[in-house]
Design a protein around this motif. Sequence first.
Motif, PDB file in Angstrom:
ATOM      1  N   SER A   1       0.853  -1.186   0.000  1.00 35.12           N
ATOM      2  CA  SER A   1       0.000   0.000   0.000  1.00 35.12           C
ATOM      3  C   SER A   1       0.889   1.237   0.000  1.00 35.12           C
ATOM      4  CB  SER A   1      -0.891  -0.003   1.246  1.00 35.12           C
ATOM      5  OG  SER A   1      -0.090   0.233   2.397  1.00 35.12           O
ATOM      6  N   PRO A   2       0.317   2.415  -0.307  1.00 34.53           N
ATOM      7  CA  PRO A   2       1.134   3.636  -0.252  1.00 34.53           C
ATOM      8  C   PRO A   2       1.784   3.843   1.118  1.00 34.53           C
ATOM      9  CG  PRO A   2      -0.901   4.062  -1.426  1.00 34.53           C
ATOM     10  CD  PRO A   2      -1.008   2.672  -0.875  1.00 34.53           C
ATOM     11  N   ALA A   3       1.058   3.539   2.199  1.00 32.50           N
ATOM     12  CA  ALA A   3       1.631   3.698   3.546  1.00 32.50           C
ATOM     13  C   ALA A   3       2.803   2.742   3.747  1.00 32.50           C
ATOM     14  CB  ALA A   3       0.555   3.456   4.607  1.00 32.50           C
ATOM     15  N   GLN A   4       2.658   1.492   3.274  1.00 33.00           N
ATOM     16  CA  GLN A   4       3.751   0.528   3.402  1.00 33.00           C
ATOM     17  C   GLN A   4       4.948   0.928   2.544  1.00 33.00           C
ATOM     18  OE1 GLN A   4       1.302  -2.817   2.242  1.00 33.00           O
ATOM     19  NE2 GLN A   4       1.353  -3.668   4.307  1.00 33.00           N
ATOM     20  N   MET A   5       4.677   1.460   1.340  1.00 31.37           N
ATOM     21  CA  MET A   5       5.765   1.934   0.482  1.00 31.37           C
ATOM     22  C   MET A   5       6.510   3.085   1.161  1.00 31.37           C
ATOM     23  SD  MET A   5       5.950   0.406  -2.602  1.00 31.37           S
ATOM     24  CE  MET A   5       6.266   1.529  -3.953  1.00 31.37           C
ATOM     25  N   ARG A   6       5.754   3.978   1.820  1.00 24.99           N
ATOM     26  CA  ARG A   6       6.372   5.107   2.512  1.00 24.99           C
ATOM     27  C   ARG A   6       7.238   4.604   3.664  1.00 24.99           C
ATOM     28  NH1 ARG A   6       2.190   7.827   2.637  1.00 24.99           N
ATOM     29  NH2 ARG A   6       1.356   7.117   4.599  1.00 24.99           N
TER      30      ARG A   6
ATOM     31  N   ALA B   1      12.593   3.421   5.913  1.00 31.13           N
ATOM     32  CA  ALA B   1      13.553   2.453   6.464  1.00 31.13           C
ATOM     33  C   ALA B   1      14.807   2.374   5.595  1.00 31.13           C
ATOM     34  CB  ALA B   1      12.896   1.077   6.577  1.00 31.13           C
ATOM     35  N   GLU B   2      14.626   2.392   4.268  1.00 27.85           N
ATOM     36  CA  GLU B   2      15.779   2.353   3.368  1.00 27.85           C
ATOM     37  C   GLU B   2      16.633   3.610   3.522  1.00 27.85           C
ATOM     38  OE1 GLU B   2      14.040   1.742  -0.483  1.00 27.85           O
ATOM     39  OE2 GLU B   2      13.954  -0.440  -0.234  1.00 27.85           O
ATOM     40  N   LEU B   3      15.983   4.760   3.715  1.00 28.68           N
ATOM     41  CA  LEU B   3      16.720   6.017   3.892  1.00 28.68           C
ATOM     42  C   LEU B   3      17.560   5.973   5.168  1.00 28.68           C
ATOM     43  CD1 LEU B   3      17.361   8.931   3.104  1.00 28.68           C
ATOM     44  CD2 LEU B   3      15.307   9.633   4.343  1.00 28.68           C
ATOM     45  N   VAL B   4      16.964   5.495   6.283  1.00 37.44           N
ATOM     46  CA  VAL B   4      17.701   5.384   7.546  1.00 37.44           C
ATOM     47  C   VAL B   4      18.877   4.437   7.380  1.00 37.44           C
ATOM     48  CG1 VAL B   4      17.551   4.547   9.928  1.00 37.44           C
ATOM     49  CG2 VAL B   4      15.741   6.002   9.003  1.00 37.44           C
ATOM     50  N   TRP B   5      18.650   3.298   6.706  1.00 37.80           N
ATOM     51  CA  TRP B   5      19.725   2.326   6.490  1.00 37.80           C
ATOM     52  C   TRP B   5      20.852   2.948   5.670  1.00 37.80           C
ATOM     53  CZ3 TRP B   5      22.065   0.232   2.226  1.00 37.80           C
ATOM     54  CH2 TRP B   5      22.925  -0.850   2.469  1.00 37.80           C
ATOM     55  N   MET B   6      20.500   3.684   4.601  1.00 33.32           N
ATOM     56  CA  MET B   6      21.520   4.294   3.745  1.00 33.32           C
ATOM     57  C   MET B   6      22.299   5.374   4.494  1.00 33.32           C
ATOM     58  SD  MET B   6      19.953   4.426  -0.115  1.00 33.32           S
ATOM     59  CE  MET B   6      18.465   5.300   0.305  1.00 33.32           C
ATOM     60  N   GLN B   7      21.602   6.152   5.331  1.00 36.77           N
ATOM     61  CA  GLN B   7      22.302   7.185   6.099  1.00 36.77           C
ATOM     62  C   GLN B   7      23.290   6.553   7.075  1.00 36.77           C
ATOM     63  OE1 GLN B   7      18.865   9.208   7.671  1.00 36.77           O
ATOM     64  NE2 GLN B   7      18.893  10.784   6.070  1.00 36.77           N
TER      65      GLN B   7
END
Length: 199
Positions: free
Chosen positions: A98-103, A108-114
């Motif tokens: 869903s859009p909420a799950q995609m968000r 989570a991917e952004l936090v991992w990359m940072q």
Amino acid sequence: MADDIAADDEPLLNRAQIAQIFNVSENTIDKWRSKGMPVEVEGGNGVAYGFLFSVCKAWFEETQARAAAEKRAADDFVAQQRMNFLGLDKQDQKAGLSPAQMRELAQAELVWMQAAERRGALVQVDEMIELLDLVFTEIRAGLDGLPDWLEREFGLSGEDVERSVVYNDGVLRSIKAAIEAAALSERPEVVDPLDRGLL
């Protein structure tokens, strides 16, 4: 036959009573009536509306089922259009989110990359391009000057110098092929200049 008797024995309910059964307000009953909920006795001018619960229940369940089917169809349409827009297919794990799950996944991917960037395990593309450009400039300069250096230091003949130039060109071509293959997610073919007869 028993159903007919049960229907005949069913009491006629007023607006307040039918609202109480459905646990809604009388205003909601008025809205449902305007949307097609069956009325046994039309009210007005001091006459109360009369409803049969079994008939109203059947209408309510049919309406709920129709609304759920319409929502499913709309959700399927939205999901399909989202997949088309994002270039996903049904096999893609993200396609069913869903859009909420995609968000949430994107956050989570952004936090991992940072975190990976802070550890030095991840670098910005533009920084890597700048570094590679610098490294390859140094490699090319070194390889271009190598034949002259070999000639001066070891007294190589013109033919030997030419062979070193061919070898260096092969090294540069191999590096270029490896970069292009990596950019295309292909495994580069490793070619030893000795196998080419360059030395």
